[in-house]
Scaffold this active site. Structure first.
Site: not given
Ligand code: AGP
Length: 612
Positions: A2, A27, A74, A100-101, A485, A489, A492, A508, A607
């Protein structure tokens, strides 16, 4: 993950808190709220939705005061809703807190409080904490500060909290354990935030709270004490090393696009003063005292999450080849809970843009317990990981605001190439080869600039893909992590399902997915596996897959097989993975924009994942 802000001073706190929340919104952004102390009571406004929803509410019901706290959430415990938004108050209405946590033992505490008659308004673990502080305060008849201290001693989990009490209207208390908190020291005013971005426009003088530290701000200034032993702690004031312009969007529509374009500079900045062009080697100041242990390591472990883990996988390939030392790459969330065979001859490299990722931080703690040397590759100066590791190499990419990591990734890979070059030159990599590679790394800024010129070409490709539902990214060697990567991108920020695979692995299983609706992006430089990748392209072509090929040299055969060829010019084959990432970043960006997605604040994401 958060965002937390606080203000204690002589200005109206409301606009300062709102602006601070906007700077921290990357965040976490599913709900937001603020509380303002005024005389001997506080007012509180909170709502589900983004900070702009809170701002609209405040326009209709303004608040006034010089001390206040703010939060953008969040969700961990309890869905995004008005009730679950922070700040949270206790049942007497005297205490108000943001957090936050994760309070891991919240259920036990909630049960105990409920038995003592406490009724809860929300589903959050945070409310349990503020109710606990209030219960202790009223039962033990102790000070606000001591009640906070005693309550925190009963918490299992992580917290970054700001809390106010209407019995002590001129006091603001903060504490951190596992979630970052920064104090900005102004002229007769104080700013608090989860990171320095909301503070830098007011003051560059900051103090980074460390684990278990509690901050008490009052009319006479501030004090920092340790939650466990209550001793006062004197801490140095640091200077923020970035400017306000670096955290503004400028003329770009999104932070992500700005940060993709900044790579022309940030890759160069990351290597500035470190490349020894004439010697074909590298000087890395942050690890100078540990070079012997690093050169003689029995093995390296690279631990990270997400994009940083992809950078670590590139690091594995190049460090093993250059240094001749075995490298294990592990997701931090796995590393921290298994029993890796590490000891004092191990070097554990932790890669993190934010320097605050909970799992990566925990992996470092585990590595240190086992006696390993820990080396951090971080982008935020003064971040927890940069302070917890024995030594480190900062990526000088500047603040990365977009939730999708771009410039941090290429900076991380650049650092890994420099580390590999340094170790390679100690392990038989010739000076002549070192000089060539050092110059190629030095030349990357110009190559990035050329690639950025093809953004319109990439947008046209995106226009053809806007309705796809799945996508495959395939590459070999150091281009396999680039495939991973590129897939991350895309998924997300555009919410298109995408997977990255080693190109040969397609046969496979994943080849069953290939049909005319499946775009496949190939990384196909003319290196030692080019012919093999070409066969994979032909296998996809034979099954009517849509083919986009990223290569260092366009050829008639690639033209004939591919629906699109993206050619990037590289001055050294080793630099292809760094440069090939950029078209993939642009492709994801354009697709997200075309699909109307929130590029900088994608749904469900944040983030910095400061909770496990
Ligand atoms: C990358 O685009 C994501 N935002 C995410 O995977 C990120 O890389 C991961 O959470 C690790 O973050 P860190 O580098 O700050 O530790």
């Amino acid at each position: 993950m958060c965002g937390i802000v606080g203000y204690f001073g002589n200005k109206n706190a409301v606009p300062l808190l709102l602006n601070g929340l906007k700077r921290l919104e990357y965040r976490g952004y599913d709900s937001a709220g603020i509380a303002i102390m005024h005389e001997d009571s506080f007012a509180l406004t909170k709502t589900a939705g983004k900070v702009k929803s809170l701002e609209s509410l405040l326009k209709t019901a303004p608040m006034q005061g010089n001390i206040g706290i703010g939060h953008t959430r969040w969700a961990t415990h309890g869905e995004p809703s008005d009730l679950n938004a922070h700040p949270h108050t206790d049942q007497t209405g005297k205490f108000v807190l943001i957090h936050n946590g994760i309070i891991e033992n919240y259920a036990v505490l909630k049960e105990w409080l409920a038995q003592k008659g406490v009724t809860f308004q929300s589903d959050t673990d945070t409310e349990v904490l503020v109710q606990l502080i209030s219960m202790i305060y009223h039962e033990e008849k102790i000070s606000f500060e001591n009640a906070v201290n005693l309550a925190l001693k009963q918490v299992v989990g992580t917290y970054g909290i700001l809390v106010m009490c209407s019995d002590e209207p001129n006091q603001l208390i903060a504490a951190r354990l596992g979630s970052p908190l920064v104090l900005g020291v102004g002229e007769g005013e104080y700013f608090l935030a989860s990171d320095a971005s909301p503070i830098v426009e007011h003051t560059r003088n900051v103090i980074y709270l460390e684990e278990g530290e509690c901050l008490i701000i009052g009319d006479d200034g501030y004090e920092i004490k340790h939650v466990d032993h209550g001793e006062k702690i004197e801490k140095e004031i640091s200077r923020i090393d970035f400017s306000i312009e670096e955290i503004e969007k400028g003329n770009f529509p999104h932070y992500m696009l700005k940060e993709i374009y900044e790579q022309e500079k940030t890759i160069v900045d990351t290597m500035r003063g470190r490349l020894l062009l004439d010697e074909g080697s590298v000087h890395l100041g942050g690890i100078q005292d540990y070079l012997l242990r690093i050169e003689r390591a029995r093995h390296f472990y690279i631990t990270a999450c997400g994009t940083s883990w992809h950078a670590g996988l590139i690091g594995k390939y190049i460090l093993e080849e250059f240094a001749g030392i075995p490298v294990h790459v592990e997701y931090a969330s796995e590393f921290r809970y298994r029993n890796p065979v590490i000891d004092s001859q191990s070097v554990v490299i932790a890669i993190s843009q934010s320097g605050e990722t909970a799992d990566t931080l925990a992996a470092i703690t585990k590595a240190k317990e086992e006696g390993a040397l820990t080396l951090g590759i971080c982008n935020v100066v003064g971040s927890s990981i940069s302070r917890e590791t024995d030594c480190g190499i900062y990526t000088h990419a500047g603040p990365e605001i977009g939730v999708a990591s771009t410039k941090a990734f290429t900076a991380q890979v650049s650092v890994l190439y420099m580390l590999a070059l340094y170790l390679g030159r100690k392990n038989g990599y010739s000076k002549a080869d070192g000089v060539k590679l050092a110059h190629a790394l030095h030349d990357l800024g110009g190559r990035v600039k050329e690639i950025l010129n093809i953004t319109d070409e990439i947008r046209k490709i995106a226009e053809e893909m806007v309705d796809v539902e799945n996508c495959l990214y395939l590459g070999r060697g150091t281009n396999f992590p680039v495939a991973l990567e590129g897939a991350l991108k895309l998924k997300e920020i555009s919410y298109i399902h995408a997977e990255g695979y080693p190109a040969a692995e397609m046969k496979h299983g994943p080849i069953a997915l290939i049909d005319e609706k499946m775009p496949v992006i190939f990384l196909a430089p003319h290196d030692k596996t080019y012919e093999k990748v070409l066969s994979n392209i032909q296998e996809v072509k034979a099954r009517k897959g849509k083919i986009i090929t990223v290569t260092d040299k366009n050829t008639p055969e690639l033209q004939a097989l591919s629906d699109h060829v993206i050619e990037i010019s590289v001055s050294h084959p080793r630099t292809f993975p760094i440069l090939a990432t950029i078209p993939l970043q642009l492709l994801a960006y354009h697709l997200a924009v075309l699909r109307g997605c929130d590029v900088d604040m994608p749904r469900n994401l944040a983030k910095s994942v400061t909770v496990e």
